[in-house]
Design a protein around this motif. Structure first.
Motif, PDB file in Angstrom:
ATOM      1  N   LEU A 101       0.830  -1.210   0.000  1.00 26.11           N
ATOM      2  CA  LEU A 101       0.000   0.000   0.000  1.00 26.11           C
ATOM      3  C   LEU A 101       0.861   1.256   0.000  1.00 26.11           C
ATOM      4  O   LEU A 101       0.582   2.222  -0.731  1.00 26.11           O
ATOM      5  CB  LEU A 101      -0.921  -0.019   1.229  1.00 26.11           C
ATOM      6  N   THR A 105       1.171   4.116  -2.915  1.00 24.46           N
ATOM      7  CA  THR A 105       0.785   5.481  -2.559  1.00 24.46           C
ATOM      8  C   THR A 105       1.936   6.473  -2.704  1.00 24.46           C
ATOM      9  O   THR A 105       1.776   7.566  -3.257  1.00 24.46           O
ATOM     10  CB  THR A 105       0.269   5.523  -1.109  1.00 24.46           C
ATOM     11  N   ILE A 106       3.103   6.093  -2.206  1.00 22.58           N
ATOM     12  CA  ILE A 106       4.228   7.028  -2.122  1.00 22.58           C
ATOM     13  C   ILE A 106       5.197   6.869  -3.292  1.00 22.58           C
ATOM     14  O   ILE A 106       5.680   7.851  -3.844  1.00 22.58           O
ATOM     15  CB  ILE A 106       4.973   6.843  -0.781  1.00 22.58           C
ATOM     16  N   VAL A 114       4.892  14.656  -1.842  1.00 16.05           N
ATOM     17  CA  VAL A 114       3.587  14.131  -1.427  1.00 16.05           C
ATOM     18  C   VAL A 114       2.666  15.269  -1.010  1.00 16.05           C
ATOM     19  O   VAL A 114       1.478  15.288  -1.351  1.00 16.05           O
ATOM     20  CB  VAL A 114       3.756  13.117  -0.272  1.00 16.05           C
TER      21      VAL A 114
END
Length: 348
Positions: A101, A105-106, A114
């Motif tokens: 995850l 996401t990153i 971000v």
């Protein structure tokens, strides 16, 4: 953060195999290293947001409470079978999912990238007006003979500023005690219930009740925090928690103590995200991310020191020493919060 989560995958893979005790302890060190980095980075990210950071911080730590609530449910079941170490297969699955995850996401981006992606300017950008590249040019100071502009003195490093900031150190001390109290209750309360209240094999569920209260408190009490004021409400939560801890200490009632532990969890729950939110309000934005990491690191240290202290005291005086230790540490925690400034003393 991705590498830190991978550390947890490695640690749980080792522990699931029930290795010799020294290797088991080394796996816990690898796990703790991964947890500490993720904790610091996640708090830095949310505290740096410009849109509804208080609510998002509460949700972030409520999810932490959800994980802490689920873990004893699993471990209590596996503790009653011969292959107890298979509990860590559950943790391994969660850690793998977390790593995937985070990667999705990153994808290796920096904190600044971000923040830009979610529409929040990074702390360095918001503090840009304080960075004067040439003091002489601004003030008109130049040499009469050569006409050269006097160069500006170099800014001190962020870590130097963090170490010299008294507010950061007070908040770090507060989080040190808070996390120590939280982890000590969540872990040692099971031993207390078994030894002092005659609890059976299902006593591990009381730990889930504590962390379940932690999870609920961090979301359900958001409106109380907003109405009363986050700084003031901490004192009320602390006084009530100390009162309930004294009840557990002095009233030998298994069910009553279990309920009181859950309520204490709900009262302690909001304190950590409130502290992180407060850091975002009173600390200079230019050192906020580093300060959050410093404060969260002290929290991890507290989670190591206080359970160790409890074990040392219980080996000499018995597990009954848990309650006076918790009451005294909650009182110290409240005093430290009173010393934390309620507002910033200077602009960014």
């Amino acid at each position: 953060m991705i590498g830190a989560s991978a550390c947890q995958v490695v640690a749980y893979a080792i522990q699931a195999a029930a290795p010799p005790y020294p290797l088991f302890c080394i796996a816990f060190m690898i796990n703790g290293f991964g947890v500490s980095i993720q904790d610091a980075q996640a708090n830095s990210l949310v505290a740096s947001l410009t849109r509804n950071p208080n609510e998002k911080m509460g949700i972030l730590h409520a999810v932490y409470g959800l994980g802490a609530f689920a873990a004893p449910l699993s471990s209590t079941q596996f503790a009653q079978i011969p292959r107890w170490s298979f509990h860590f297969l559950v943790s391994l699955g969660v850690a793998l999912f977390n790593t995937l995850l985070l990667f999705a996401t990153i994808k290796g981006h920096s904190l600044e990238a971000v923040l830009k992606a979610v529409g929040s300017p990074p702390p360095e950008t918001r503090a840009a007006d304080m960075e004067l590249p040439n003091v002489g040019a601004v003030n008109g100071n130049s040499s009469s003979e050569t006409g050269e502009v006097t160069p500006a003195p170099r800014a001190k490093s962020s870590m130097h500023q963090i170490l010299r900031n008294v507010t950061v150190q007070l908040m770090a001390a507060y989080i040190f005690v808070y996390v120590g109290v939280e982890v000590t209750i969540g872990g040692w309360i099971v031993t207390f219930i078994i030894n002092e209240r005659g609890g059976g094999p299902s006593s591990g569920y009381i730990s889930s009740g504590f962390f379940g209260g932690l999870m609920v408190g961090r979301v359900a009490l958001l409106w109380v925090n907003k109405k009363v004021g986050e700084r003031r409400v901490v004192f009320g939560y602390a006084i009530l928690a100390i009162g309930l801890e004294i009840v557990i200490w002095l009233v030998p009632h298994l069910i009553g103590d279990a309920v009181a532990v859950s309520i204490i969890g709900a009262l302690l729950g909001p304190m950590y995200p409130i502290c992180m939110n407060h850091a975002g309000r009173v600390l200079p934005r230019s050192i906020l991310a580093g300060s959050i990491g410093w404060i969260a690191g002290f929290g991890q240290a507290g989670s190591a020191v206080f359970p160790f202290m409890t074990g040392a005291l219980s080996s000499r005086f018995g597990i009954i020493s848990l309650q006076p230790l918790l009451v005294s540490m909650m009182a110290v925690m409240t005093i430290l919060w009173a010393l934390v400034p309620g507002h910033s003393k200077r602009r960014d």
